[in-house]
Scaffold this motif. Sequence first.
Motif, PDB file in Angstrom:
ATOM      1  N   GLN A   1      46.250  62.448  35.882  1.00 60.90           N
ATOM      2  CA  GLN A   1      46.006  63.524  36.843  1.00 60.90           C
ATOM      3  C   GLN A   1      44.829  63.197  37.750  1.00 60.90           C
ATOM      4  N   ALA A   2      43.741  62.672  37.174  1.00 63.43           N
ATOM      5  CA  ALA A   2      42.557  62.355  37.976  1.00 63.43           C
ATOM      6  C   ALA A   2      42.881  61.309  39.044  1.00 63.43           C
ATOM      7  N   GLU A   3      43.622  60.268  38.666  1.00 63.83           N
ATOM      8  CA  GLU A   3      43.972  59.231  39.636  1.00 63.83           C
ATOM      9  C   GLU A   3      44.967  59.758  40.663  1.00 63.83           C
ATOM     10  N   LEU A   4      45.936  60.558  40.219  1.00 64.23           N
ATOM     11  CA  LEU A   4      46.915  61.111  41.150  1.00 64.23           C
ATOM     12  C   LEU A   4      46.241  62.005  42.185  1.00 64.23           C
ATOM     13  N   THR A   5      45.278  62.791  41.747  1.00 63.30           N
ATOM     14  CA  THR A   5      44.539  63.641  42.685  1.00 63.30           C
ATOM     15  C   THR A   5      43.835  62.782  43.721  1.00 63.30           C
ATOM     16  N   GLY A   6      43.236  61.672  43.281  1.00 61.23           N
ATOM     17  CA  GLY A   6      42.596  60.758  44.225  1.00 61.23           C
ATOM     18  C   GLY A   6      43.583  60.164  45.208  1.00 61.23           C
ATOM     19  N   ILE A   7      44.770  59.821  44.725  1.00 61.99           N
ATOM     20  CA  ILE A   7      45.814  59.295  45.617  1.00 61.99           C
ATOM     21  C   ILE A   7      46.207  60.348  46.643  1.00 61.99           C
ATOM     22  N   LEU A   8      46.509  61.564  46.172  1.00 65.13           N
ATOM     23  CA  LEU A   8      46.988  62.616  47.061  1.00 65.13           C
ATOM     24  C   LEU A   8      45.957  62.991  48.122  1.00 65.13           C
ATOM     25  N   CYS A   9      44.694  62.907  47.775  1.00 62.51           N
ATOM     26  CA  CYS A   9      43.638  63.314  48.714  1.00 62.51           C
ATOM     27  C   CYS A   9      43.133  62.157  49.569  1.00 62.51           C
ATOM     28  N   GLY A  10      43.783  60.994  49.448  1.00 65.41           N
ATOM     29  CA  GLY A  10      43.392  59.851  50.259  1.00 65.41           C
ATOM     30  C   GLY A  10      43.867  59.978  51.691  1.00 65.41           C
ATOM     31  N   GLU A  11      43.121  59.382  52.601  1.00 71.12           N
ATOM     32  CA  GLU A  11      43.454  59.440  54.023  1.00 71.12           C
ATOM     33  C   GLU A  11      44.782  58.742  54.320  1.00 71.12           C
ATOM     34  N   HIS A  12      45.130  57.744  53.508  1.00 65.70           N
ATOM     35  CA  HIS A  12      46.339  56.958  53.745  1.00 65.70           C
ATOM     36  C   HIS A  12      47.403  57.257  52.682  1.00 65.70           C
ATOM     37  N   VAL A  13      47.464  58.500  52.248  1.00 61.52           N
ATOM     38  CA  VAL A  13      48.401  58.895  51.194  1.00 61.52           C
ATOM     39  C   VAL A  13      49.856  58.690  51.603  1.00 61.52           C
ATOM     40  N   LEU A  14      50.172  58.857  52.883  1.00 66.59           N
ATOM     41  CA  LEU A  14      51.556  58.751  53.327  1.00 66.59           C
ATOM     42  C   LEU A  14      52.146  57.393  52.967  1.00 66.59           C
ATOM     43  N   GLU A  15      51.416  56.323  53.245  1.00 65.28           N
ATOM     44  CA  GLU A  15      51.927  54.984  52.976  1.00 65.28           C
ATOM     45  C   GLU A  15      52.172  54.772  51.482  1.00 65.28           C
ATOM     46  N   VAL A  16      51.292  55.313  50.651  1.00 64.57           N
ATOM     47  CA  VAL A  16      51.438  55.137  49.202  1.00 64.57           C
ATOM     48  C   VAL A  16      52.622  55.932  48.672  1.00 64.57           C
ATOM     49  N   LEU A  17      52.777  57.175  49.116  1.00 65.80           N
ATOM     50  CA  LEU A  17      53.903  57.989  48.645  1.00 65.80           C
ATOM     51  C   LEU A  17      55.240  57.381  49.062  1.00 65.80           C
ATOM     52  N   LEU A  18      55.304  56.887  50.285  1.00 70.32           N
ATOM     53  CA  LEU A  18      56.558  56.292  50.747  1.00 70.32           C
ATOM     54  C   LEU A  18      56.820  54.938  50.082  1.00 70.32           C
ATOM     55  N   GLY A  19      55.758  54.233  49.728  1.00 73.68           N
ATOM     56  CA  GLY A  19      55.921  52.894  49.185  1.00 73.68           C
ATOM     57  C   GLY A  19      56.140  52.827  47.685  1.00 73.68           C
ATOM     58  N   TYR A  20      55.689  53.864  46.936  1.00 78.71           N
ATOM     59  CA  TYR A  20      55.686  53.748  45.475  1.00 78.71           C
ATOM     60  C   TYR A  20      56.240  54.969  44.746  1.00 78.71           C
ATOM     61  N   PRO A  21      57.329  55.589  45.226  1.00 75.69           N
ATOM     62  CA  PRO A  21      57.838  56.773  44.515  1.00 75.69           C
ATOM     63  C   PRO A  21      58.305  56.460  43.103  1.00 75.69           C
ATOM     64  N   LYS A  22      58.856  55.274  42.865  1.00 71.42           N
ATOM     65  CA  LYS A  22      59.339  54.950  41.521  1.00 71.42           C
ATOM     66  C   LYS A  22      58.187  54.752  40.547  1.00 71.42           C
ATOM     67  N   VAL A  23      57.039  54.300  41.037  1.00 77.62           N
ATOM     68  CA  VAL A  23      55.861  54.186  40.173  1.00 77.62           C
ATOM     69  C   VAL A  23      55.379  55.582  39.787  1.00 77.62           C
ATOM     70  N   LEU A  24      55.252  56.469  40.768  1.00 80.32           N
ATOM     71  CA  LEU A  24      54.823  57.847  40.491  1.00 80.32           C
ATOM     72  C   LEU A  24      55.862  58.573  39.647  1.00 80.32           C
ATOM     73  N   GLY A  25      57.127  58.198  39.815  1.00 77.19           N
ATOM     74  CA  GLY A  25      58.200  58.842  39.073  1.00 77.19           C
ATOM     75  C   GLY A  25      58.186  58.558  37.583  1.00 77.19           C
ATOM     76  N   VAL A  26      57.397  57.575  37.149  1.00 75.78           N
ATOM     77  CA  VAL A  26      57.274  57.313  35.710  1.00 75.78           C
ATOM     78  C   VAL A  26      56.710  58.540  35.003  1.00 75.78           C
ATOM     79  N   PHE A  27      55.737  59.207  35.635  1.00 74.84           N
ATOM     80  CA  PHE A  27      55.145  60.405  35.020  1.00 74.84           C
ATOM     81  C   PHE A  27      55.487  61.673  35.780  1.00 74.84           C
ATOM     82  N   LEU A  28      56.159  61.533  36.935  1.00 73.94           N
ATOM     83  CA  LEU A  28      56.649  62.691  37.689  1.00 73.94           C
ATOM     84  C   LEU A  28      58.133  62.486  37.988  1.00 73.94           C
ATOM     85  N   PRO A  29      58.992  62.527  36.964  1.00 76.42           N
ATOM     86  CA  PRO A  29      60.422  62.280  37.202  1.00 76.42           C
ATOM     87  C   PRO A  29      61.047  63.313  38.126  1.00 76.42           C
TER      88      PRO A  29
END
Length: 441
Positions: free
Chosen positions: A198-226
Amino acid sequence: MLEVPAAVEEILERLEAAGFEAWCVGGAVRDALLGREPGDWDVTTSAPPEAVLSLFAPRALPTGLQHGTVTVKTGPGAGVEVTTFRRDGEYLDNRHPDHVEFTSSLAEDLSRRDFTVNAIAVDRRGELADPFGGREDLGRRVLRAVGRPEKRFEEDALRILRGLRFAARLGFAIEPETDEAIRRCAPLLKNIAPERIQAELTGILCGEHVLEVLLGYPKVLGVFLPEILPCVGFDQHSVYHCYDVWEHTARAVAAVKPLPVLRYAMLFHDLGKPETFSMDEEGRGHFYGHWRRSVPLARAAMERLRMDNRSKETILTLVERHDCELPLGEKSARRNLARYGEETLRLLLAVKRADNLAQAEAYRDRQVLLRQWEDLLELVLQEGGCFSLRQLAVRGGDLTGLGLEGPAVGRALEALLEQVMDGRLPNDRGILLEYAKEKLL
């Protein structure tokens, strides 16, 4: 030459005077080299923990002796962590080494770190030690694992999310070999404590460049957010939406202020769309009541992440109401202030704005309506008035004095609040009590 703060320099100087090596290392060095405001400065040294405790007594605290860490107080509520050079033992749980060994080698200590940009050290004179090319990677704006990437992530799977957080915060690209290892090792995140995720995900979501990460790594995030995976690539078949559900979600997250409750609300607001999809005879997609399905999916995700109850309640309210109509008008503003409170209503307007900004450009006209709503809200608040039972001039005790009891007291208070909000009665104790005697007894 990199400038080190005076309080940190004093620690380095005392360690060197005692015959030990001493260097600043980690995120503060990285950020200073990038011209960003450094956070906490950390020191690494060849001095064993016992020597550090002795050198800096009585302001040294044994905060992590098993890992060689001593915190040296530098002022009220401030301190610097001083850690002995070390090598890690075997990682048996994809998170923690089974033991650590102290070493006299700075290079060996730096070799166990996650990314090259975090494996740069600087001494009190501002000279750098950079055995893995971290400064060059900073210049190229690239994240590269130290050594063999897969080994780094197998040792500590949380480094996968740390890498995505750095990418979201700094806007760095992830070097291809490191990128491949992140995707290959992502299932190891199942072994990580939810609170850390949760702590790392919050940091990701609040990052200035979050769009690129969300679009690039949904399957990684989907491991804990299916819950997010059905959204990826789901065509909305709608003129209002030029993006699939996941890209719309990612763009909505990026379009709202970087407050955790807002960014989580946008992450979860359309989770229910894939399950509620229907297509009419003309080939247009619909998601009737998708918010209703999004709520339990969001709740399940937040409970899995061990989020606090207050945040959960606010986020669920925003998810549930993100698609609701807010008629423009003073009466509507007062009623919605009463329903949500000022703070949540402002958040809801921000959610609606971001949701619309992530739609097809031709249908972003709602921005005008939302600006009008915000202006109206400011006007109503400036005028003062009564929007809640707490502001009402009459209390429950006043009504029990008139003979009302039990649930009837609450119903009467709500009725009086309605009269005041609609402007039919002033918020005056005497007038309200007189009305209650005539109409509510």
